[in-house]
Design an enzyme around this catalytic site. Sequence first.
Site, PDB file in Angstrom:
ATOM      1  N   GLU A 197      11.984 -19.531  31.979  1.00  0.00           N
ATOM      2  CA  GLU A 197      13.042 -19.713  32.907  1.00  0.00           C
ATOM      3  C   GLU A 197      14.666 -20.349  32.446  1.00  0.00           C
ATOM      4  O   GLU A 197      15.122 -21.133  33.302  1.00  0.00           O
ATOM      5  CB  GLU A 197      12.332 -20.693  34.106  1.00  0.00           C
ATOM      6  CG  GLU A 197      11.012 -20.169  34.713  1.00  0.00           C
ATOM      7  CD  GLU A 197      11.386 -18.891  35.678  1.00  0.00           C
ATOM      8  OE1 GLU A 197      12.560 -18.803  36.165  1.00  0.00           O
ATOM      9  OE2 GLU A 197      10.339 -18.329  36.089  1.00  0.00           O
TER      10      GLU A 197
ATOM     11  N   ASP B   6       5.842 -28.053  35.043  1.00  0.00           N
ATOM     12  CA  ASP B   6       6.532 -27.198  35.992  1.00  0.00           C
ATOM     13  C   ASP B   6       6.923 -28.086  37.134  1.00  0.00           C
ATOM     14  O   ASP B   6       6.110 -28.822  37.488  1.00  0.00           O
ATOM     15  CB  ASP B   6       5.746 -25.985  36.414  1.00  0.00           C
ATOM     16  CG  ASP B   6       6.266 -24.572  36.881  1.00  0.00           C
ATOM     17  OD1 ASP B   6       7.364 -24.702  37.596  1.00  0.00           O
ATOM     18  OD2 ASP B   6       6.056 -23.615  36.289  1.00  0.00           O
TER      19      ASP B   6
ATOM     20  N   ASP C  87      12.198 -25.792  34.333  1.00  0.00           N
ATOM     21  CA  ASP C  87      12.779 -26.305  35.791  1.00  0.00           C
ATOM     22  C   ASP C  87      11.848 -27.576  36.046  1.00  0.00           C
ATOM     23  O   ASP C  87      12.264 -27.880  37.045  1.00  0.00           O
ATOM     24  CB  ASP C  87      12.749 -25.296  36.927  1.00  0.00           C
ATOM     25  CG  ASP C  87      11.200 -24.661  37.289  1.00  0.00           C
ATOM     26  OD1 ASP C  87      10.273 -25.573  37.037  1.00  0.00           O
ATOM     27  OD2 ASP C  87      10.988 -23.621  37.938  1.00  0.00           O
TER      28      ASP C  87
ATOM     29  N   HIS D 246       7.017 -26.193  40.007  1.00  0.00           N
ATOM     30  CA  HIS D 246       6.334 -25.507  40.820  1.00  0.00           C
ATOM     31  C   HIS D 246       4.676 -25.450  40.700  1.00  0.00           C
ATOM     32  O   HIS D 246       4.658 -25.738  39.331  1.00  0.00           O
ATOM     33  CB  HIS D 246       7.008 -24.254  41.272  1.00  0.00           C
ATOM     34  CG  HIS D 246       8.506 -24.084  41.438  1.00  0.00           C
ATOM     35  ND1 HIS D 246       9.344 -24.335  40.483  1.00  0.00           N
ATOM     36  CD2 HIS D 246       9.085 -24.484  42.480  1.00  0.00           C
ATOM     37  CE1 HIS D 246      10.528 -24.311  41.023  1.00  0.00           C
ATOM     38  NE2 HIS D 246      10.426 -24.390  42.338  1.00  0.00           N
TER      39      HIS D 246
ATOM     40  N   HIS E 131       6.842 -14.563  39.633  1.00  0.00           N
ATOM     41  CA  HIS E 131       6.880 -15.949  38.815  1.00  0.00           C
ATOM     42  C   HIS E 131       6.119 -16.934  39.213  1.00  0.00           C
ATOM     43  O   HIS E 131       6.024 -17.873  38.590  1.00  0.00           O
ATOM     44  CB  HIS E 131       8.250 -16.191  38.244  1.00  0.00           C
ATOM     45  CG  HIS E 131       9.322 -17.028  39.133  1.00  0.00           C
ATOM     46  ND1 HIS E 131      10.289 -17.333  38.786  1.00  0.00           N
ATOM     47  CD2 HIS E 131       9.169 -16.758  40.579  1.00  0.00           C
ATOM     48  CE1 HIS E 131      10.748 -18.073  39.890  1.00  0.00           C
ATOM     49  NE2 HIS E 131      10.470 -17.307  40.983  1.00  0.00           N
TER      50      HIS E 131
ATOM     51  N   ASP F 130       7.984 -24.907  31.760  1.00  0.00           N
ATOM     52  CA  ASP F 130       8.883 -24.189  32.530  1.00  0.00           C
ATOM     53  C   ASP F 130      10.181 -25.278  32.472  1.00  0.00           C
ATOM     54  O   ASP F 130       9.991 -26.395  32.915  1.00  0.00           O
ATOM     55  CB  ASP F 130       8.485 -24.073  33.729  1.00  0.00           C
ATOM     56  CG  ASP F 130       9.527 -23.338  34.814  1.00  0.00           C
ATOM     57  OD1 ASP F 130      10.638 -23.305  34.715  1.00  0.00           O
ATOM     58  OD2 ASP F 130       8.690 -22.438  35.550  1.00  0.00           O
TER      59      ASP F 130
ATOM     60  N   HIS G  96       8.705 -16.902  34.453  1.00  0.00           N
ATOM     61  CA  HIS G  96       7.293 -17.399  34.149  1.00  0.00           C
ATOM     62  C   HIS G  96       6.285 -16.291  34.328  1.00  0.00           C
ATOM     63  O   HIS G  96       4.997 -16.574  33.850  1.00  0.00           O
ATOM     64  CB  HIS G  96       6.983 -18.687  34.860  1.00  0.00           C
ATOM     65  CG  HIS G  96       6.230 -19.694  34.197  1.00  0.00           C
ATOM     66  ND1 HIS G  96       6.207 -21.112  34.613  1.00  0.00           N
ATOM     67  CD2 HIS G  96       5.511 -19.937  32.972  1.00  0.00           C
ATOM     68  CE1 HIS G  96       5.673 -21.784  33.879  1.00  0.00           C
ATOM     69  NE2 HIS G  96       4.925 -21.059  32.943  1.00  0.00           N
TER      70      HIS G  96
ATOM     71  N   ASP H 291       3.194 -22.318  40.754  1.00  0.00           N
ATOM     72  CA  ASP H 291       2.941 -20.859  40.077  1.00  0.00           C
ATOM     73  C   ASP H 291       1.613 -20.653  40.504  1.00  0.00           C
ATOM     74  O   ASP H 291       0.770 -19.853  39.985  1.00  0.00           O
ATOM     75  CB  ASP H 291       3.322 -20.898  38.755  1.00  0.00           C
ATOM     76  CG  ASP H 291       4.765 -21.052  38.531  1.00  0.00           C
ATOM     77  OD1 ASP H 291       5.401 -21.276  39.334  1.00  0.00           O
ATOM     78  OD2 ASP H 291       5.013 -21.333  37.246  1.00  0.00           O
TER      79      ASP H 291
HETATM   80 MN   LIG Z   1       6.996 -21.857  36.543  1.00  0.00          MN
END
Ligand SMILES: [Mn+2]
Length: 297
Positions: A269, A121, A226, A123, A138, A224, A98, A125
Amino acid sequence: MSRSICIIGVPLDLGQSRRGVDMGPAAVRYAGLDHRLERLGCAIRDCGNIEIPVRDTLPEEGGLAYMPAVVEACERVYAAGARAVEDGDVPLFLGGDHSIALGTVAAAATTGEPTGVIWIDAHGDFNTSETSPSGNLHGMPLAALTGRGAPALTDLIRPGRKVADEDVVLIGIRDLDPLEREALKDSRVAVYTMREIDRRGIGEVAEEAVGRLSHLPRVHVSLDMDSLDPREAPGVGTPVPGGFSYREAHLLMETIADSVRVGSIDVVEINPILDERNRTAHLAIDLVLSGLGKSIF
Ligand SMILES: [Mn+2]
């Protein structure tokens, strides 16, 4: 549907510690990206891959030690993306980790118009080199793009933030570091966690989140993989349980296509080494198509 898409591969794996995301662009192309975009009625130009230093040729430190290499790579990402935007194309960036968004969002915002960012995402980030427990780059791009963190990142391409806090929405969040959480709370970034999505439903949350940006002339979508549940998308570097189902992710992308003008897209990712028969790459293509306006009926 008569949009012109410029595919830009970014095999960057220096922003995190697991090997394999550098093969993401190849996996997505192999899964039939160009044909499926053509079937949607898009004109396709594949601009190839951005040149990225091979990890094995660099010292092994990783983390923040890779900042100069990531910055240099993202300057090249920016140059290719800005050219596509100036040509009136929609750049579709295939990551890579990312950290590529440092270049892709700068390119999305190169026209100087206010640019919205939908950051999908698990997360946030939203770390800086001071707050990050791992030092992995990332986990920092969204902080840097909104003007927080190391000057080498915040001043990439041009000094200062590339997007305003209030033009950013974060969706799918379920894993924040402690100081990252505080920084997000202190910001004007809109954060939609999985808890809120569980409670209110993705339909309502997606309309509210995306609706925040509907007044903007252009929006960048940073997907992303994930953000999806690991059962749907096993081929990602940093899986976190409790993510989007297949249909939740599609409804989000469909709402985006209906509600804002998508000017550029990242899909990041994807780690083919950890994947099962390339299904994460196939799913990534499905979701990109939904974000570009593919509908069931
Ligand atoms: Mn990310």
